[in-house]
Design a protein around this motif. Structure first.
Motif, short mmCIF file in Angstrom:
data_model
loop_
_atom_site.label_atom_id
_atom_site.label_comp_id
_atom_site.label_asym_id
_atom_site.label_seq_id
_atom_site.Cartn_x
_atom_site.Cartn_y
_atom_site.Cartn_z
N GLU A 72 -3.42 70.96 0.17
CA GLU A 72 -4.72 70.76 0.80
C GLU A 72 -5.05 69.28 0.99
N ILE A 73 -4.11 68.42 0.59
CA ILE A 73 -4.35 66.98 0.70
C ILE A 73 -3.76 66.44 2.01
N LEU A 74 -4.57 65.71 2.78
CA LEU A 74 -4.08 65.01 3.96
C LEU A 74 -3.42 63.69 3.54
N TYR A 75 -4.17 62.90 2.82
CA TYR A 75 -3.65 61.63 2.32
C TYR A 75 -4.55 61.14 1.19
N VAL A 76 -4.07 60.10 0.50
CA VAL A 76 -4.82 59.49 -0.58
C VAL A 76 -4.95 58.00 -0.26
N SER A 77 -6.13 57.46 -0.41
CA SER A 77 -6.34 56.04 -0.15
C SER A 77 -6.73 55.32 -1.44
N ASN A 87 -9.23 52.88 -8.62
CA ASN A 87 -9.43 54.31 -8.39
C ASN A 87 -8.79 54.71 -7.07
N ALA A 88 -8.94 55.99 -6.71
CA ALA A 88 -8.36 56.48 -5.46
C ALA A 88 -9.27 57.55 -4.87
N ALA A 89 -9.13 57.74 -3.56
CA ALA A 89 -9.89 58.77 -2.86
C ALA A 89 -8.91 59.77 -2.24
N ILE A 90 -9.09 61.04 -2.56
CA ILE A 90 -8.23 62.10 -2.04
C ILE A 90 -8.92 62.73 -0.83
N HIS A 91 -8.28 62.64 0.32
CA HIS A 91 -8.84 63.16 1.57
C HIS A 91 -8.25 64.54 1.82
N LEU A 92 -9.09 65.56 1.85
CA LEU A 92 -8.65 66.94 1.96
C LEU A 92 -8.71 67.47 3.39
N THR A 93 -7.96 68.53 3.64
CA THR A 93 -7.96 69.15 4.97
C THR A 93 -9.32 69.71 5.32
N SER A 94 -10.14 70.01 4.33
CA SER A 94 -11.48 70.54 4.56
C SER A 94 -12.44 69.47 5.07
N GLY A 95 -12.01 68.20 4.96
CA GLY A 95 -12.89 67.09 5.33
C GLY A 95 -13.56 66.46 4.12
N ASP A 96 -13.46 67.10 2.98
CA ASP A 96 -14.04 66.55 1.75
C ASP A 96 -13.21 65.37 1.25
N ILE A 97 -13.86 64.46 0.55
CA ILE A 97 -13.19 63.32 -0.07
C ILE A 97 -13.53 63.34 -1.56
N VAL A 98 -12.51 63.37 -2.40
CA VAL A 98 -12.70 63.43 -3.84
C VAL A 98 -12.23 62.12 -4.45
N ALA A 158 7.01 65.01 -1.59
CA ALA A 158 6.30 65.60 -0.44
C ALA A 158 5.31 64.60 0.14
N PHE A 159 5.07 63.51 -0.58
CA PHE A 159 4.16 62.46 -0.14
C PHE A 159 4.92 61.14 0.00
N PHE A 160 4.42 60.29 0.91
CA PHE A 160 5.11 59.01 1.14
C PHE A 160 4.07 57.89 1.21
N ARG A 161 4.38 56.78 0.55
CA ARG A 161 3.50 55.60 0.54
C ARG A 161 3.77 54.78 1.81
N LEU A 221 0.64 59.36 1.94
CA LEU A 221 0.52 60.37 2.99
C LEU A 221 1.24 61.67 2.66
N ASN A 222 0.61 62.80 2.98
CA ASN A 222 1.27 64.10 2.88
C ASN A 222 2.12 64.27 4.13
#
Length: 233
Positions: free
Chosen positions: A145-150, A155-166, A182-185, A192-193
């Motif tokens: 469900e993760i698009l990418y992480v910034s 800290n970090a922000a997890i950007h989800l396919t739902s549009g939510d940011i955790v 499965a992810f690449f920096r 990135l997923n």
């Protein structure tokens, strides 16, 4: 995830209690089998138990932590030194130490070290979920469900396919280790997923377009490796 075991050796009882609490805060499945306040007691404990992790203080009355190596076979145990003295780090690693943590121990540093050791020695123990502390308790996220992480600094922000940011209290590097191949920096700020990439714009200012239409830059130093990895997917 596999359940792990640990023994803590420290001559200061409050240091033992603090480390026990911090192990709980890491959210990793690590059970403290026993504790010891001296090398002699630690020797007896280790004759009964074979833990996955041994947290060992360096300076203690009568005998120091390094002397335990002479009295007990510690092969097969991930020995992590915990100490207020930085001058013993080189000696610790010459004893094949798995880690060297300075007191007061940071819970984040403790968690990051344990996660790396677990993934290196027990790769099959990787959890299928990303688990972390949230305001309301413990939260877990399916990596699919993760698009990418910034990166947000420490800290970090997890950007989800739902549009939510955790937002999570973890370094991007730590999440990179947890999430696996499965992810690449693609950039020092973005993890990135690979499954969520729609297209790649190559060239001097390379960027990726995600399935939601969002675009992210690819750093020059990562371009060729990223292209090769993506084409293999």
């Amino acid at each position: 995830m596999k359940n792990f075991t640990a023994i803590i050796v420290d001559d200061e009882p409050h240091a033992i209690r603090t480390l026990q609490a911090q192990l709980g805060w890491t959210e990793l499945p690590i059970e403290v089998l026993a504790t010891a306040t001296s090398v002699n007691v630690a020797r007896e404990v280790l004759q009964k138990h074979q833990p996955d992790f041994l947290f060992l203080d360096v300076k203690m009355p009568t005998k120091g932590g390094f002397e335990l190596f002479q009295e007990v076979d510690l092969s097969g145990i991930e020995v992590i030194f915990t100490t207020a003295h930085d001058e013993y780090a080189l000696k610790a690693f010459k004893h094949q130490a798995a880690g060297y943590l300075m007191k007061p121990v940071s819970t984040d540093e403790l968690r990051n070290l344990l996660e790396k050791l677990i993934q290196k020695r027990w790769p099959e123990a990787r959890s299928s979920y990303l688990t972390f502390h949230a305001k309301d308790g413990i939260q877990r996220i399916d990596p699919q469900e993760i698009l990418y992480v910034s990166s947000l600094g420490a800290n970090a922000a997890i950007h989800l396919t739902s549009g939510d940011i955790v937002k999570v209290n973890k370094l991007l590097k730590s999440l990179e280790d947890e999430l696996g191949t499965a992810f690449f920096r693609i950039h020092h700020q973005y993890l990135l997923n690979l499954a969520k990439v729609s297209s790649i714009q190559k060239g001097r200012n390379a960027e990726v377009e995600l399935l939601n239409g969002e675009k992210l830059p690819v750093s020059r130093s990562k371009k060729m490796e990223f292209y090769a990895v993506f084409e293999q997917e």
